[in-house]
Write a protein that holds these residues in place. Structure first.
Motif, PDB file in Angstrom:
ATOM      1  N   MET A   9      -6.177  -2.253  -4.351  1.00 16.91           N
ATOM      2  CA  MET A   9      -5.955  -1.495  -3.242  1.00 16.91           C
ATOM      3  C   MET A   9      -5.938  -2.547  -2.058  1.00 16.91           C
ATOM      4  SD  MET A   9      -9.079   0.966  -4.229  1.00 16.91           S
ATOM      5  CE  MET A   9      -8.930   2.085  -2.455  1.00 16.91           C
ATOM      6  N   ALA A  10      -6.647  -3.731  -2.091  1.00 19.53           N
ATOM      7  CA  ALA A  10      -6.594  -4.453  -0.971  1.00 19.53           C
ATOM      8  C   ALA A  10      -5.144  -5.377  -0.946  1.00 19.53           C
ATOM      9  CB  ALA A  10      -7.697  -5.568  -1.365  1.00 19.53           C
ATOM     10  N   ARG A  11      -4.518  -5.545  -2.008  1.00 15.38           N
ATOM     11  CA  ARG A  11      -3.163  -6.197  -1.961  1.00 15.38           C
ATOM     12  C   ARG A  11      -2.068  -5.183  -1.534  1.00 15.38           C
ATOM     13  NH1 ARG A  11      -3.988  -8.250  -6.580  1.00 15.38           N
ATOM     14  NH2 ARG A  11      -3.054  -6.656  -7.874  1.00 15.38           N
ATOM     15  N   GLN A  12      -2.249  -3.884  -2.140  1.00 13.07           N
ATOM     16  CA  GLN A  12      -1.205  -2.916  -1.632  1.00 13.07           C
ATOM     17  C   GLN A  12      -1.104  -2.905   0.066  1.00 13.07           C
ATOM     18  OE1 GLN A  12       1.306  -1.610  -3.814  1.00 13.07           O
ATOM     19  NE2 GLN A  12      -0.082  -3.116  -5.147  1.00 13.07           N
ATOM     20  N   GLN A  13      -2.466  -2.993   0.414  1.00 11.25           N
ATOM     21  CA  GLN A  13      -2.806  -2.776   2.087  1.00 11.25           C
ATOM     22  C   GLN A  13      -2.240  -4.144   2.669  1.00 11.25           C
ATOM     23  OE1 GLN A  13      -6.767  -1.551   2.196  1.00 11.25           O
ATOM     24  NE2 GLN A  13      -6.261   0.530   3.021  1.00 11.25           N
ATOM     25  N   GLN A  14      -2.469  -5.376   2.261  1.00 16.42           N
ATOM     26  CA  GLN A  14      -2.028  -6.395   2.762  1.00 16.42           C
ATOM     27  C   GLN A  14      -0.539  -6.646   2.676  1.00 16.42           C
ATOM     28  OE1 GLN A  14      -4.021  -9.227   0.045  1.00 16.42           O
ATOM     29  NE2 GLN A  14      -5.883  -8.710   1.049  1.00 16.42           N
ATOM     30  N   GLN A  15       0.049  -5.771   1.751  1.00 17.89           N
ATOM     31  CA  GLN A  15       1.516  -5.974   1.955  1.00 17.89           C
ATOM     32  C   GLN A  15       2.214  -4.828   2.671  1.00 17.89           C
ATOM     33  OE1 GLN A  15       2.143  -5.442  -2.477  1.00 17.89           O
ATOM     34  NE2 GLN A  15       2.040  -7.930  -2.861  1.00 17.89           N
ATOM     35  N   GLY A  16       1.408  -4.095   3.454  1.00 22.54           N
ATOM     36  CA  GLY A  16       1.786  -2.870   4.172  1.00 22.54           C
ATOM     37  C   GLY A  16       2.095  -1.606   3.537  1.00 22.54           C
ATOM     38  N   TYR A  17       1.770  -1.386   2.316  1.00 25.77           N
ATOM     39  CA  TYR A  17       1.953  -0.294   1.738  1.00 25.77           C
ATOM     40  C   TYR A  17       0.781   0.670   1.884  1.00 25.77           C
ATOM     41  CZ  TYR A  17       5.393  -2.990  -0.967  1.00 25.77           C
ATOM     42  OH  TYR A  17       6.505  -4.011  -1.331  1.00 25.77           O
ATOM     43  N   HIS A  18       0.964   2.055   1.581  1.00 23.06           N
ATOM     44  CA  HIS A  18       0.222   3.141   2.098  1.00 23.06           C
ATOM     45  C   HIS A  18      -0.314   3.622   0.608  1.00 23.06           C
ATOM     46  CE1 HIS A  18       1.364   3.238   6.199  1.00 23.06           C
ATOM     47  NE2 HIS A  18       2.536   2.871   5.510  1.00 23.06           N
ATOM     48  N   LEU A  19      -1.652   3.871   0.488  1.00 20.88           N
ATOM     49  CA  LEU A  19      -2.381   4.079  -0.658  1.00 20.88           C
ATOM     50  C   LEU A  19      -2.453   5.571  -0.861  1.00 20.88           C
ATOM     51  CD1 LEU A  19      -5.458   1.769  -0.858  1.00 20.88           C
ATOM     52  CD2 LEU A  19      -3.103   1.412  -2.003  1.00 20.88           C
ATOM     53  N   CYS A  20      -2.186   6.128  -1.732  1.00 17.36           N
ATOM     54  CA  CYS A  20      -2.339   7.494  -2.052  1.00 17.36           C
ATOM     55  C   CYS A  20      -2.862   7.858  -3.401  1.00 17.36           C
ATOM     56  CB  CYS A  20      -0.946   8.194  -2.355  1.00 17.36           C
ATOM     57  SG  CYS A  20       0.357   7.802  -0.938  1.00 17.36           S
ATOM     58  N   LEU A  21      -3.620   9.253  -3.671  1.00 19.60           N
ATOM     59  CA  LEU A  21      -4.296   9.512  -4.702  1.00 19.60           C
ATOM     60  C   LEU A  21      -3.693  10.887  -5.116  1.00 19.60           C
ATOM     61  CD1 LEU A  21      -7.028   9.740  -6.489  1.00 19.60           C
ATOM     62  CD2 LEU A  21      -7.904  11.008  -4.390  1.00 19.60           C
ATOM     63  N   MET A  22      -3.469  10.735  -6.451  1.00 21.76           N
ATOM     64  CA  MET A  22      -3.106  12.088  -7.264  1.00 21.76           C
ATOM     65  C   MET A  22      -4.151  12.355  -7.944  1.00 21.76           C
ATOM     66  SD  MET A  22      -0.638  13.866  -8.627  1.00 21.76           S
ATOM     67  CE  MET A  22       1.000  12.791  -8.847  1.00 21.76           C
ATOM     68  N   GLU A  80     -13.776   7.406 -16.010  1.00 20.91           N
ATOM     69  CA  GLU A  80     -13.762   8.096 -17.258  1.00 20.91           C
ATOM     70  C   GLU A  80     -13.553   9.496 -17.207  1.00 20.91           C
ATOM     71  OE1 GLU A  80     -17.782   7.902 -15.864  1.00 20.91           O
ATOM     72  OE2 GLU A  80     -16.384   6.290 -16.057  1.00 20.91           O
ATOM     73  N   SER A  81     -13.864  10.123 -16.108  1.00 17.68           N
ATOM     74  CA  SER A  81     -13.797  11.707 -16.102  1.00 17.68           C
ATOM     75  C   SER A  81     -12.234  11.943 -16.013  1.00 17.68           C
ATOM     76  CB  SER A  81     -14.659  12.159 -14.898  1.00 17.68           C
ATOM     77  OG  SER A  81     -14.028  11.487 -13.577  1.00 17.68           O
ATOM     78  N   ASN A  82     -11.225  10.894 -15.838  1.00 18.71           N
ATOM     79  CA  ASN A  82      -9.796  11.320 -15.889  1.00 18.71           C
ATOM     80  C   ASN A  82      -9.467  12.283 -15.016  1.00 18.71           C
ATOM     81  OD1 ASN A  82      -9.395   9.677 -18.398  1.00 18.71           O
ATOM     82  ND2 ASN A  82     -10.606  11.195 -19.669  1.00 18.71           N
ATOM     83  N   TRP A  83      -9.827  11.827 -13.738  1.00 14.80           N
ATOM     84  CA  TRP A  83      -9.589  12.678 -12.356  1.00 14.80           C
ATOM     85  C   TRP A  83      -8.222  12.552 -12.200  1.00 14.80           C
ATOM     86  CZ3 TRP A  83      -8.269   8.809  -9.218  1.00 14.80           C
ATOM     87  CH2 TRP A  83      -8.947   7.639  -9.254  1.00 14.80           C
ATOM     88  N   GLY A  84      -7.499  11.452 -12.358  1.00  9.59           N
ATOM     89  CA  GLY A  84      -6.130  11.284 -11.815  1.00  9.59           C
ATOM     90  C   GLY A  84      -5.792   9.810 -11.737  1.00  9.59           C
ATOM     91  N   TRP A  85      -5.262   9.462 -10.617  1.00  6.74           N
ATOM     92  CA  TRP A  85      -4.802   8.055 -10.578  1.00  6.74           C
ATOM     93  C   TRP A  85      -4.344   7.658  -9.212  1.00  6.74           C
ATOM     94  CZ3 TRP A  85       0.904   7.676  -9.905  1.00  6.74           C
ATOM     95  CH2 TRP A  85       1.426   9.029 -10.467  1.00  6.74           C
ATOM     96  N   LEU A  86      -4.139   6.440  -8.778  1.00  3.47           N
ATOM     97  CA  LEU A  86      -3.617   6.014  -7.520  1.00  3.47           C
ATOM     98  C   LEU A  86      -2.350   5.302  -7.457  1.00  3.47           C
ATOM     99  CD1 LEU A  86      -6.849   3.864  -7.155  1.00  3.47           C
ATOM    100  CD2 LEU A  86      -6.653   5.957  -5.679  1.00  3.47           C
ATOM    101  N   PHE A  87      -1.786   5.610  -6.323  1.00  4.94           N
ATOM    102  CA  PHE A  87      -0.374   4.882  -6.139  1.00  4.94           C
ATOM    103  C   PHE A  87      -0.165   4.376  -4.758  1.00  4.94           C
ATOM    104  CE2 PHE A  87       0.371   9.336  -5.404  1.00  4.94           C
ATOM    105  CZ  PHE A  87       1.411   9.358  -4.646  1.00  4.94           C
ATOM    106  N   SER A  88       0.957   3.598  -4.317  1.00  2.99           N
ATOM    107  CA  SER A  88       1.223   3.294  -3.250  1.00  2.99           C
ATOM    108  C   SER A  88       2.704   3.452  -2.793  1.00  2.99           C
ATOM    109  CB  SER A  88       1.063   1.725  -3.026  1.00  2.99           C
ATOM    110  OG  SER A  88       1.980   0.927  -3.970  1.00  2.99           O
ATOM    111  N   LEU A  89       3.025   3.788  -1.480  1.00  2.91           N
ATOM    112  CA  LEU A  89       4.297   4.099  -0.994  1.00  2.91           C
ATOM    113  C   LEU A  89       4.723   3.142   0.235  1.00  2.91           C
ATOM    114  CD1 LEU A  89       3.745   7.881  -0.726  1.00  2.91           C
ATOM    115  CD2 LEU A  89       5.097   6.715  -2.340  1.00  2.91           C
ATOM    116  N   SER A  90       5.755   2.825   0.533  1.00  2.00           N
ATOM    117  CA  SER A  90       6.058   2.056   1.561  1.00  2.00           C
ATOM    118  C   SER A  90       6.139   2.465   2.709  1.00  2.00           C
ATOM    119  CB  SER A  90       7.718   1.437   1.358  1.00  2.00           C
ATOM    120  OG  SER A  90       8.420   2.601   1.052  1.00  2.00           O
TER     121      SER A  90
END
Length: 278
Positions: A9-22, A80-90
Motif C-alpha cells: 500500500m505504501a509503495r503504491q501511494q509513493q508511486q502516485g497510484y490510487h488504492l482501491c478495494l474490491m 482469511e475471511s476471503n472478503w476480496g482484494w486490493l488493487f491500484s490505478l494510475s
C-alpha cells in the motif's frame, strides 16, 4: 497486520497510484465503508449489467483515501475471511476499472449465463497462477498492481501493461481449474436430490452411503464423457431410481457409440420403459 500488504500500500501511494478495494457486497464491512462516501468514490459492480437485480448485495469497488478507516483495518487484519482484494490505478477514476470487469462479468451462452466471481480473492489468485504473463494485461486491464490473500499469506502481482483491452472470446481465464469444483458439484447434487428426490435418497441411505454412490456415478459420467448439466442430471436421477427400483435400461455404451449417441439412446430407452410401465 501483515507487513507485505502495508508495504505494498505504501509503495503504491509513493508511486502516485490510487488504492482501491474490491469487496464482497454482502460483507459486514460494506456498510461502514459506504457511509459518508461520495457516489464518485465507489460503484456497485452489478449495476448497469444483466445482473442489476443483484446490485444491492453484489460486489463493490471503492477508492481508498483514508488508510485508517476502522472497517478497512479490520478487513486487512482478517484476510482469511476471503472478503476480496486490493488493487491500484494510475488515476482516481473508477470508470475504467468498472467497465473492464463488467465486460468480463457474465460468462456462458445466452440463457445459461453465469456470474464470474472476480470479487473473490481465490478466483483472482487461481487465474493469475493459471494464466501466462502475456495474458495478464487483458485480464487485469487498467489495474496497475494487485494484492490478495491466497493459501495463508499475502501476494502481490504487477500488471506488465495496464490499459484498456477488449474481453477475448474465449477468455483464457475461464479455463482456470478450480480445486474445489468436484466438492461443489457433489454438494449441489446432493442438495438437489434431498429437495427433489428425498424419498429415493432416503431409501438409498438404508444400504449405501450417498456420497460414495454419487462419486461412483460421477466417475461413470467422466468415463462416458457426459459433461453437460442435462446429461449429469439425467444420469444421477435415473441411476438413483434404478438403484432403488428394478430397471432394464442398458446403461453402458455400445461399440462405436459417441457420447452423444450413447446418451440419446439411453434417454430413448428410458422413455420407452416409462411408457411401458404406464
Amino acid at each position: 497486520m501483515d507487513s507485505l500488504v502495508t508495504r505494498w500500500m505504501a509503495r503504491q501511494q509513493q508511486q502516485g497510484y490510487h488504492l482501491c478495494l474490491m469487496l464482497e457486497g454482502s460483507h459486514e464491512a460494506s456498510q461502514p465503508l459506504l457511509a459518508g462516501r461520495d457516489l464518485s468514490r465507489y460503484c456497485k459492480l452489478y449495476s448497469e449489467t444483466d445482473a442489476a437485480q443483484l446490485a444491492s448485495s453484489g460486489p463493490l469497488i471503492l477508492l481508498l483515501e483514508q488508510m485508517n478507516e476502522p472497517a478497512l483495518i479490520d478487513l486487512l487484519q482478517h484476510p482469511e475471511s476471503n472478503w476480496g482484494w486490493l488493487f491500484s490505478l494510475s488515476a482516481a477514476d473508477l470508470a475504467g476499472a468498472t467497465r473492464h470487469w463488467r465486460d468480463r462479468l457474465l460468462v456462458g451462452p445466452t440463457g445459461q449465463r453465469a456470474l464470474y466471481r472476480i470479487h473473490d480473492n481465490r478466483t483472482l489468485a487461481r487465474a493469475l497462477l493459471h494464466l501466462s504473463k502475456e495474458h495478464w494485461p487483458v485480464y487485469l486491464g487498467p489495474l496497475v498492481s494487485v494484492c490478495y490473500w491466497h493459501e495463508g499469506r499475502w501476494h502481490q502481482s504487477e500488471n506488465p501493461a495496464p490499459g484498456d483491452y477488449s474481453a477475448p472470446d474465449p477468455a483464457p481465464w475461464l479455463d482456470t481449474p478450480n480445486p474445489q469444483a468436484e466438492a461443489i458439484l457433489h454438494a449441489n447434487i446432493l442438495r438437489y436430490l434431498l429437495a427433489e428426490h428425498s424419498e429415493d435418497l432416503a431409501a438409498l441411505v438404508e444400504f449405501q452411503d450417498p456420497k460414495v454412490w454419487l462419486s461412483q456415478i460421477l466417475e461413470q459420467a467422466r468415463t462416458w464423457q457426459w459433461r453437460s448439466p442435462e446429461q449429469l442430471a439425467f444420469l444421477v436421477v435415473r441411476r438413483l431410481e434404478g438403484t432403488i427400483r428394478s430397471s432394464v435400461i442398458h446403461w453402458p455404451p455400445r461399440a462405436g457409440e459417441t457420447p452423444e449417441v450413447h446418451f440419446d439412446r439411453v434417454v430413448e430407452q428410458w422413455h420407452r420403459e416409462v411408457g411401458n410401465g404406464e
